[in-house]
Design an enzyme around this catalytic site. Structure first.
Site, mmCIF file in Angstrom:
data_model
loop_
_atom_site.group_PDB
_atom_site.id
_atom_site.type_symbol
_atom_site.label_atom_id
_atom_site.label_comp_id
_atom_site.label_asym_id
_atom_site.label_seq_id
_atom_site.Cartn_x
_atom_site.Cartn_y
_atom_site.Cartn_z
ATOM 1 N N GLU A 37 0.850 -1.183 0.000
ATOM 2 C CA GLU A 37 0.000 0.000 0.000
ATOM 3 C C GLU A 37 0.890 1.238 0.000
ATOM 4 O OE1 GLU A 37 -2.259 -0.326 3.566
ATOM 5 O OE2 GLU A 37 -0.563 0.067 4.885
ATOM 6 N N HIS A 67 -3.916 2.725 7.021
ATOM 7 C CA HIS A 67 -3.255 2.213 8.211
ATOM 8 C C HIS A 67 -2.363 3.247 8.878
ATOM 9 C CE1 HIS A 67 -3.801 -2.021 6.386
ATOM 10 N NE2 HIS A 67 -4.622 -1.898 7.408
#
Length: 288
Positions: free
Chosen positions: A209, A247
């Site tokens: 990511e 996150h």
């Protein structure tokens, strides 16, 4: 062969009598995991799914061989639970809990290193050696045995990609969720080293990511150390600039960690980067 866990791994559940601990104990048993006992302070003497519950990890390891533990423990108490497992000699600790304070996580990792143990997470979906042992919260039906290793920072994207692999009749050897927090126990390089040595794994899928530099660091390692084909999928291609999302570990700093930078680094290392999850099995079918 599998990495970190296999069908001989005996598992403890910390926080077994809570809603999440009980539900996922049922799911792990249904998958075939050799779950031998649980721990919930003050609930010793009870049973869950026929498995005994102890007040402490020390009591559990006195009565059972235990190789790995999974934590369903609220963040304020997760550090003590993890340290208790490590101090009892358990070598693989899977921490599902998210939002563990950074300094608590650092203390856990330092103690794990001292004890020569492996911590998976925090904020992970866990790990599974398909058909052998599942220690985590992933849906059972998609994780069928095969020769593709998967290492990921994202849980739901991993499920989607593994689901696509399953639909394409491609199983997985081991799937490892690194966790999305700022401080985690394993990184891409740790797991790539294991997959390189694993005779069962013929190719590796990285699910990354935007944010951080884990993918760029992995790309540098892959160049000179990984002989098996690697395919990557990166989340966050369309993420709006400046918006907080994702996150805790997904932070773009000083221009590093962008989607474009990660694709460039991985491509230079010979990694095929899929633009959409369903392309991953297509690329694998071309190179395997």
């Amino acid at each position: 062969m599998a990495i970190y866990i296999d069908d001989n791994t005996k598992v403890l559940v910390q926080g077994m009598t809570g809603n999440q601990g009980t539900f996922h104990s049922q799911q792990m048993l249904a998958y075939g995991t050799d779950l031998v006992a649980g721990v919930s302070p003050g609930k010793g003497g009870q049973t869950v799914e026929g498995k005994p519950v102890y007040n402490t990890v020390r009591s559990a390891v006195t009565n059972h061989q235990i190789d790995a533990s999974i934590l369903f423990i609220p963040a304020p108490f997760a550090k003590d639970a993890a340290l208790e497992a490590l101090d009892a000699g358990i070598k693989v600790v899977v921490c599902i809990t998210e939002h563990i304070p950074v300094h608590d996580a650092m203390e856990i990792m330092a103690f794990a290193k001292e004890m020569d143990a492996t911590v998976v997470g925090p904020n992970t979906f866990g790990l599974v050696s398909s058909g052998k042992c599942k220690i985590g919260i992933m849906p059972n039906q998609f994780f069928i045995p095969g020769n593709v290793g998967v290492v990921a920072r994202s849980g739901t994207l991993s499920y989607e990609i593994v689901g696509n692999l399953t639909a394409a009749k491609m199983g997985t050897s081991t799937v490892v969720g690194l966790g999305g927090d700022r401080v985690v126990g394993l990184n891409f390089i740790d797991v790539l080293k294991k997959f390189e040595q694993d005779t069962e794994t013929k190719a590796v899928v990285m699910v990354g990511e935007i944010g951080g530099s884990a993918e760029e660091n992995a790309a540098e390692y892959i160049k000179g150390n990984i002989s098996k084909p690697v395919v990557a999928y990166l989340a966050g291609k369309s993420a709006p600039a400046g918006k907080r999302m994702g996150h805790a570990g997904a932070i773009i700093e000083r221009g590093r960690g962008t989607f474009e930078g990660k694709v460039k680094a991985l491509s230079a290392a010979g990694v095929k980067v899929a633009e959409l999850p369903f392309q991953v099995p297509q690329i694998l079918s071309e190179i395997l």
